[in-house]
Design an enzyme around this catalytic site. Structure first.
Site, mmCIF file in Angstrom:
data_model
loop_
_atom_site.group_PDB
_atom_site.id
_atom_site.type_symbol
_atom_site.label_atom_id
_atom_site.label_comp_id
_atom_site.label_asym_id
_atom_site.label_seq_id
_atom_site.Cartn_x
_atom_site.Cartn_y
_atom_site.Cartn_z
ATOM 1 N N ASP A 84 0.809 -1.212 0.000
ATOM 2 C CA ASP A 84 0.000 0.000 0.000
ATOM 3 C C ASP A 84 0.847 1.268 0.000
ATOM 4 O OD1 ASP A 84 0.842 -0.853 2.586
ATOM 5 O OD2 ASP A 84 -0.504 0.607 3.507
ATOM 6 N N GLY A 106 11.489 -1.940 9.191
ATOM 7 C CA GLY A 106 12.874 -1.689 8.820
ATOM 8 C C GLY A 106 13.834 -2.795 9.220
ATOM 9 N N SER A 121 2.539 -8.723 8.630
ATOM 10 C CA SER A 121 2.007 -7.805 7.620
ATOM 11 C C SER A 121 3.206 -6.983 7.157
ATOM 12 C CB SER A 121 0.911 -6.910 8.205
ATOM 13 O OG SER A 121 0.456 -5.985 7.225
ATOM 14 N N LYS A 172 -1.764 -4.396 14.030
ATOM 15 C CA LYS A 172 -0.483 -4.389 13.333
ATOM 16 C C LYS A 172 0.524 -3.641 14.208
ATOM 17 C CE LYS A 172 1.796 -3.497 8.915
ATOM 18 N NZ LYS A 172 1.662 -3.185 7.489
ATOM 19 N N ARG A 211 4.424 1.489 -12.025
ATOM 20 C CA ARG A 211 3.790 1.032 -10.786
ATOM 21 C C ARG A 211 2.861 -0.146 -11.088
ATOM 22 N NH1 ARG A 211 3.219 6.708 -10.107
ATOM 23 N NH2 ARG A 211 0.979 6.611 -10.566
ATOM 24 N N GLU A 261 2.347 2.468 15.031
ATOM 25 C CA GLU A 261 3.730 2.021 14.871
ATOM 26 C C GLU A 261 4.649 2.786 15.818
ATOM 27 O OE1 GLU A 261 7.354 1.616 11.590
ATOM 28 O OE2 GLU A 261 5.331 2.128 10.907
ATOM 29 N N LYS A 277 -6.645 -0.282 6.533
ATOM 30 C CA LYS A 277 -5.449 -0.022 7.339
ATOM 31 C C LYS A 277 -5.317 1.480 7.591
ATOM 32 C CE LYS A 277 -0.566 0.618 6.857
ATOM 33 N NZ LYS A 277 0.592 0.581 5.972
ATOM 34 N N TYR A 310 6.092 6.773 4.591
ATOM 35 C CA TYR A 310 5.366 5.968 3.603
ATOM 36 C C TYR A 310 4.790 6.852 2.501
ATOM 37 C CZ TYR A 310 5.556 1.598 6.181
ATOM 38 O OH TYR A 310 5.987 0.454 6.806
ATOM 39 N N GLU A 331 -3.017 0.146 13.738
ATOM 40 C CA GLU A 331 -1.555 0.193 13.630
ATOM 41 C C GLU A 331 -0.957 1.450 14.253
ATOM 42 O OE1 GLU A 331 2.053 0.158 10.279
ATOM 43 O OE2 GLU A 331 -0.036 0.105 9.621
ATOM 44 N N SER A 338 7.201 -5.004 10.012
ATOM 45 C CA SER A 338 8.647 -5.276 10.094
ATOM 46 C C SER A 338 9.429 -4.033 10.500
ATOM 47 C CB SER A 338 9.171 -5.808 8.764
ATOM 48 O OG SER A 338 8.872 -4.917 7.702
#
Length: 397
Positions: free
Chosen positions: A72, A310, A335, A266, A94, A226, A184, A397, A224, A308
């Site tokens: 995404d 990084g 994910s 997530k 893309r 993060e 998400k 992102y 999520e 993850s």
């Protein structure tokens, strides 16, 4: 606290239940799901007439040996990935890369859900087939990124908040019609910058409002917050911050009447900062992360789909495997974006003749993480590319 709800056990979704074109259903009074109160102010959980479907979708994504392919990336971020292999950031490039990913033969054996950017949800493959339809044929549930990115949070310690609530109800309804079945929303917490109480509360409240709106449109929300890897902090400090963040998140999820059985999480794994002097072993990461989950995450939540953040491809897989060495109350899975795609992208290099080799690289990583979800990954035979660290300071992102 009362349980989030008391629903009967639901089977996983059949493909025909989440294909494009279903008519939107409006919530009715009879479809309200209520928990049993333990006090006069008992909590009421509302998920409209989608409650059963939300539970089924969540269980489908959280199915044994499978996880989520996060593809995404915004067009700008996808452009950075393409630039790393010498390609221009055009829609055609893309499209070619996304086609490579979703058409990998047998991908659905290891991948249960794919998070798409809005362009991709409405996009076709290079052969003219709708990407959503390709995913459905692979047995993969289509998902959609719905947040509008991070912006500065005024009054904070140079921290961020996630925008996108305006117009979210109409957008999620349209995404459901297009074939998406989960959503998400990514917000972040920075340890070097505090985190301030304001930033944590803003992150938790935004996630809760988004989750409530997504469920009302029939989309399972991935929650999520993060906790960024940036910094020199210890694993103990990450654990301390994560306890606070997830306490706030679940408080506001309950305040917003979110159905816990119809969400997925997530989270970040509990690791030291990327620039910390002392590194952690997979077993240490597993111990701290599982301790966090047991203290903060209700067992009614179907799946924990780790990001993850990084870590190298191999590191992310090893850590996930360590967490699945004994039974957990939840489906503990992955994910991953970079940790699934890095070797695949570099193998492709934008050359048509490399498509099969790139898809094989993707399948190798997907299978490795499938084994890790089952606690059966050994780490044998991994390439040097898969062991390279993927952390980027201040990654956007």
């Amino acid at each position: 606290m009362a349980s989030a709800s008391f629903l009967k056990s639901s089977p996983v979704l059949d493909k025909s239940e989440w294909v494009k074109g279903q008519t939107l259903r409006q919530p009715s009074a009879s479809s309200v799901v209520r928990c049993l109160p333990t006090a006069p102010s008992g909590l009421t959980i509302r998920a409209g007439s989608y409650a059963d479907e939300l539970v089924k979708t969540a269980k489908t994504v959280a199915s044994p040996g499978r996880g989520i392919l996060a593809m995404d990336e915004s067009n700008a971020t996808c452009g950075k990935r393409l630039a790393s292999i010498g390609l221009e950031n055009t829609e055609a490039n893309r499209q070619a890369y996304r086609t490579l990913l979703v058409t990998a033969p047998g991908l659905g054996q290891y991948i249960s859900g794919a998070i798409l950017f809005e362009e991709t949800l409405y996009q076709s493959t290079v052969d003219g087939k709708k990407i959503v339809d390709v995913l459905v044929e692979q047995g993969i549930v289509p998902g959609i990124k719905v947040d509008k990115g991070l912006v500065p949070l005024t009054g904070s310690n140079d921290e961020s908040w996630c925008q996108g609530l305006d117009g979210l109800a109409s957008r999620t309804a349209a995404y459901y019609q297009q074939g998406a079945r989960f959503a998400k929303w990514r917000t972040v917490v920075s340890i070097p910058n505090g985190p301030s109480a304001l930033a944590v509360k803003e992150a938790a409240w935004g996630l809760a409002r988004y989750a409530s709106i997504a469920q009302d449109s029939g989309l399972v929300p991935i929650v999520e917050p993060e906790i960024l890897l940036d910094g020199e902090h210890t694993i103990e400090r990450t654990f301390e911050v994560a306890l606070k963040v997830w306490a706030e998140v679940f408080f506001y999820l309950a305040e917003n009447n979110v159905l816990f059985e119809g969400i997925l999480l997530k989270p970040s794994m509990v690791t030291p900062g990327a620039e910390a002097k002392e590194r952690a072993t997979p077993q240490q990461v597993a111990d701290y992360t599982l301790k966090l989950l047991h203290r903060r995450i209700p067992p009614s939540v179907p799946g924990i789909m780790f990001l993850s953040g990084g870590q190298s491809e191999v590191e992310a897989t090893l850590n996930l495997n360590a967490m699945n060495q004994s039974p957990n109350p939840w489906h503990v899975s992955f994910s991953y974006a970079r940790a699934l795609q890095n070797t695949c992208l570099k193998t492709w290099g934008g050359r048509p003749e490399n498509v099969k080799a790139a898809q094989d690289a993707l399948l190798i990583r997907a299978k490795a993480n499938s084994l890790a979800q089952l606690g059966k990954y050994t780490g044998e035979g991994e390439s040097e590319e898969a062991k390279k660290e993927l952390f980027v300071k201040g990654y956007v992102y």
